[in-house]
Each structure stands twice: as C-alpha cells, then as structure tokens.
Design a protein around this motif. Structure first.
Motif, PDB file in Angstrom:
ATOM      1  N   GLY A 162     -22.031  57.376  -5.122  1.00  0.00           N
ATOM      2  CA  GLY A 162     -20.704  57.707  -4.603  1.00  0.00           C
ATOM      3  C   GLY A 162     -20.708  58.101  -3.139  1.00  0.00           C
ATOM      4  O   GLY A 162     -19.838  58.865  -2.702  1.00  0.00           O
ATOM      5  N   THR A 163     -21.684  57.608  -2.393  1.00  0.00           N
ATOM      6  CA  THR A 163     -21.766  57.922  -0.967  1.00  0.00           C
ATOM      7  C   THR A 163     -22.478  56.809  -0.231  1.00  0.00           C
ATOM      8  O   THR A 163     -23.259  56.058  -0.835  1.00  0.00           O
ATOM      9  N   ARG A 164     -22.231  56.698   1.071  1.00  0.00           N
ATOM     10  CA  ARG A 164     -22.924  55.696   1.872  1.00  0.00           C
ATOM     11  C   ARG A 164     -24.267  56.257   2.308  1.00  0.00           C
ATOM     12  O   ARG A 164     -24.376  57.399   2.760  1.00  0.00           O
ATOM     13  N   LEU A 165     -25.304  55.431   2.186  1.00  0.00           N
ATOM     14  CA  LEU A 165     -26.659  55.829   2.553  1.00  0.00           C
ATOM     15  C   LEU A 165     -27.089  55.224   3.878  1.00  0.00           C
ATOM     16  O   LEU A 165     -27.855  55.859   4.622  1.00  0.00           O
ATOM     17  N   VAL A 166     -26.639  53.999   4.160  1.00  0.00           N
ATOM     18  CA  VAL A 166     -27.055  53.314   5.375  1.00  0.00           C
ATOM     19  C   VAL A 166     -25.847  52.736   6.100  1.00  0.00           C
ATOM     20  O   VAL A 166     -24.828  52.404   5.477  1.00  0.00           O
ATOM     21  N   ILE A 167     -25.987  52.670   7.409  1.00  0.00           N
ATOM     22  CA  ILE A 167     -24.989  51.996   8.236  1.00  0.00           C
ATOM     23  C   ILE A 167     -25.635  50.708   8.727  1.00  0.00           C
ATOM     24  O   ILE A 167     -26.654  50.729   9.420  1.00  0.00           O
ATOM     25  N   ARG A 168     -25.049  49.562   8.341  1.00  0.00           N
ATOM     26  CA  ARG A 168     -25.631  48.262   8.643  1.00  0.00           C
ATOM     27  C   ARG A 168     -25.029  47.710   9.941  1.00  0.00           C
ATOM     28  O   ARG A 168     -23.808  47.719  10.115  1.00  0.00           O
ATOM     29  N   THR A 169     -25.892  47.219  10.820  1.00  0.00           N
ATOM     30  CA  THR A 169     -25.443  46.487  12.010  1.00  0.00           C
ATOM     31  C   THR A 169     -26.199  45.164  12.034  1.00  0.00           C
ATOM     32  O   THR A 169     -27.073  44.913  11.203  1.00  0.00           O
ATOM     33  N   SER A 170     -25.891  44.331  13.003  1.00  0.00           N
ATOM     34  CA  SER A 170     -26.540  43.014  13.058  1.00  0.00           C
ATOM     35  C   SER A 170     -28.021  43.129  13.391  1.00  0.00           C
ATOM     36  O   SER A 170     -28.803  42.237  13.066  1.00  0.00           O
ATOM     37  N   ARG A 171     -28.433  44.192  14.054  1.00  0.00           N
ATOM     38  CA  ARG A 171     -29.818  44.282  14.486  1.00  0.00           C
ATOM     39  C   ARG A 171     -30.639  45.357  13.779  1.00  0.00           C
ATOM     40  O   ARG A 171     -31.856  45.246  13.720  1.00  0.00           O
ATOM     41  N   LYS A 172     -30.001  46.403  13.314  1.00  0.00           N
ATOM     42  CA  LYS A 172     -30.790  47.489  12.730  1.00  0.00           C
ATOM     43  C   LYS A 172     -30.016  48.189  11.628  1.00  0.00           C
ATOM     44  O   LYS A 172     -28.824  47.930  11.408  1.00  0.00           O
ATOM     45  N   LEU A 173     -30.696  49.071  10.993  1.00  0.00           N
ATOM     46  CA  LEU A 173     -30.134  49.830   9.878  1.00  0.00           C
ATOM     47  C   LEU A 173     -30.304  51.305  10.206  1.00  0.00           C
ATOM     48  O   LEU A 173     -31.399  51.745  10.587  1.00  0.00           O
ATOM     49  N   THR A 174     -29.236  52.079  10.080  1.00  0.00           N
ATOM     50  CA  THR A 174     -29.272  53.506  10.398  1.00  0.00           C
ATOM     51  C   THR A 174     -28.903  54.316   9.164  1.00  0.00           C
ATOM     52  O   THR A 174     -27.946  53.979   8.450  1.00  0.00           O
ATOM     53  N   LEU A 175     -29.651  55.367   8.894  1.00  0.00           N
ATOM     54  CA  LEU A 175     -29.374  56.222   7.743  1.00  0.00           C
ATOM     55  C   LEU A 175     -28.274  57.219   8.056  1.00  0.00           C
ATOM     56  O   LEU A 175     -28.204  57.782   9.155  1.00  0.00           O
ATOM     57  N   THR A 176     -27.413  57.465   7.100  1.00  0.00           N
ATOM     58  CA  THR A 176     -26.465  58.563   7.198  1.00  0.00           C
ATOM     59  C   THR A 176     -27.198  59.865   6.883  1.00  0.00           C
ATOM     60  O   THR A 176     -28.373  59.877   6.482  1.00  0.00           O
TER      61      THR A 176
END
Length: 315
Positions: free
Chosen positions: A45-59
């Motif tokens: 029930g929560t976001r764990l990662v923020i996806r972009t075209s080049r990298k992945l960032t953790l919340t």
C-alpha cells in the motif's frame, strides 16, 4: 504473491540500479520484474521506488523496506545453511534420551568417546525413566527397553536385558527362600513404578505365563530407592539385570526363581521415520550400535553365568 521472492527481486533491482539491469541480473523478462515490484507495492500500500528513464530511486518507505528485506533474507539464508549443514557434514546438537541407570552405565561412556571423535557435534543427553515423545521434544535418538508400540519409529536392536527377582541374604535368612513363584505370596515385596518398562511379576512354567506378587511392604518411586531397600533387607524386588549387576556380582543381592524367568526384553536405539536423516544421527548410530552390542553381549554372558549358578544353588 511469494513475499520472499518479491523481496529478492526488489533487492536485485536496487543493487543493479534499474529495472532493466535487475532483469538482466535475474535473467528474467523486464515485464515480469516490473510486475513483481508493482505487486509488492500494491501489497504494502505504498510506493517503494521512483522510476525514471535512466535510474531508480528509493522512497523513504522503500529505503526502510529494502534494509529490512536484506536482514530477513540474510537470516533466511543463514537458517538454510545451518539446517542443510546437518545433512552435508556431521555437525550440530544431537539430542539423545535413555533410561537413567542404563544411560549412566552403558550409553554415556560410548557417547563421550563419540564426542571426542566428532568435534563439530555437541550432545544433549536426557536420562529419564519414562518415555519421551521424540517428535514433540525434538529428540534425535532414544534408547528404549521393551517391545516397541510406535510403528512410526525405526528401531535398531542392540541386545536384550533380563528381568530379575532378588533379595538380600539377610532377608532370605529371616524369611526363607522362595522355591516356586507361589511362595512369593507369603513374602514381603518392594513396589516401584519409576521405570517406564518396569517388568511385571511374571514367570514361565513350561509354555504358560502366570503372575504372583509378594505383599507390598514398601512402595517407592525410583529404582535406586527400591534397590537400597532390598539391600537393607526390607523385601524382594523386581528389576532389570543391569540395574543390580554390581549387587549380584558382590553377593549383596541374590537371584530368586531363575528357572521361572520370563523372556528377556529387547534393547533398541530408535528414531523417528522422518525421511532424510542428518549425518550426526547416522554417525552416532554407526559408532554406538556395535559398541552397545558388545556391552549387551557381555551383560548377557554375565547374566547366564549367574543364572546357572543360582539354579545350581551356588551364591
């Protein structure tokens, strides 16, 4: 959803730096990896990662969950290595149980020599004059005396022990020596129920079995107390031969009614039928069985010698 698998996928993605790199590391389709991460986020029930075209960032939640997942998976791997190690090498804690007197006199010396040969095995030896449930108490092996009733146990017989009725010379001098089992009804007896397979007052005459008990003069709850009372001349006791081997050898107790002795009781090492067997159990069986059989053979020879002497009237 397999949460352990989902944790592993998430960790692979985070360590690789992106969904696609994680998919290559796992040798799995990118769509499958992306779906598993999305299913985990939906489950939590929560976001764990923020996806972009080049990298992945953790919340923030993602960083906390990844740290916890890493700890959990490391503990799981350690538990699997520890458990699996018992099947790959003789190691770990071996839990064995046996009756008190038999364990002290026969099993303990064998177990001590086994430990000297196996530095990676430690032993927990529980001596108790009662039958312990092997599965619920997490016992690897038990030494049992008597006929086995649990068909779920695998048994290796190592010998037999004889049931013996005996009394002190002082008691017999005062009260006379019983010549047939029926004579016991006029004698004093020492009753106890401290041994799980405490032998009955049973005898053989030709092919028939029958029982006669002396009148109870004293009741105790341990074998040692019964033996001490018999040595003091209180009455007649029924025991197993190994429990009074020293007293019979020294003449402080005398065998009675040897010609009416019942069949001996089997002595077995037993363990649960649980499929794959840890090496620590197999190694102990391989070590203990031949040594116990040698001890039991000597005990049998000593018993037959004393029984023959008693039948001939030699003290």
């Amino acid at each position: 959803m397999d949460r352990f698998e989902a944790m592993s996928v998430l960790l692979a993605v985070v360590e690789a730096g992106s969904l696609s790199a994680g998919a290559r590391h796992l040798r799995a389709p990118l769509a499958t990896v992306s779906r598993k991460v999305a299913e985990l986020e939906q489950h939590l029930g929560t976001r764990l990662v923020i996806r972009t075209s080049r990298k992945l960032t953790l919340t923030d939640a993602g960083r906390a969950y990844v740290a916890a997942s890493r700890r959990i998976l490391e503990q799981l791997e350690e538990a699997e290595r520890e458990a699996g190690g018992e099947y790959n090498a003789p190691r770990g804690v071996l839990h064995v149980t046996a009756p008190v007197a038999f364990g002290e006199r026969h099993l303990l010396p064998i177990a001590l020599s086994f430990l000297a040969e196996q530095p990676d095995i430690s032993l927990r030896l529980t001596l108790a004059d009662k039958q312990i449930d092997l599965v619920s108490e997490h016992v690897d092996l038990a030494l049992r005396i008597g006929h086995l009733e649990d068909n779920a146990l695998i048994a290796t017989r190592v010998g037999v022990v004889h049931r013996v009725i005996c009394a002190s010379p002082a008691y017999l001098a005062r009260n006379g020596t019983p010549r047939v089992p029926e004579d016991l009804a006029r004698h004093d007896g020492i009753a106890f129920n401290g041994f799980a397979t405490s032998p009955e007052w049973r005898y053989r005459r030709d092919t028939a079995a029958f029982s006669v008990e002396p009148r109870s003069k004293l009741a105790v709850n341990t074998t040692d107390a019964a033996i001490q009372a018999a040595l003091a001349g209180i009455g007649i006791i029924r025991v197993l031969c190994y429990q009074v081997a020293d007293e019979l050898k020294s003449g402080r107790l005398q065998i009675l009614l040897p010609d009416f002795a019942p069949e001996p009781l089997p002595v077995s090492l037993v363990y649960p039928d649980a499929g794959l067997q840890p090496l620590k159990v197999r190694y102990f069986l391989d070590w203990a069985v031949p040594r116990l059989r040698a001890d039991m053979a000597q005990l049998q020879a000593d018993w037959l010698l004393r029984q023959t002497a008693s039948s001939a009237g030699v003290s």
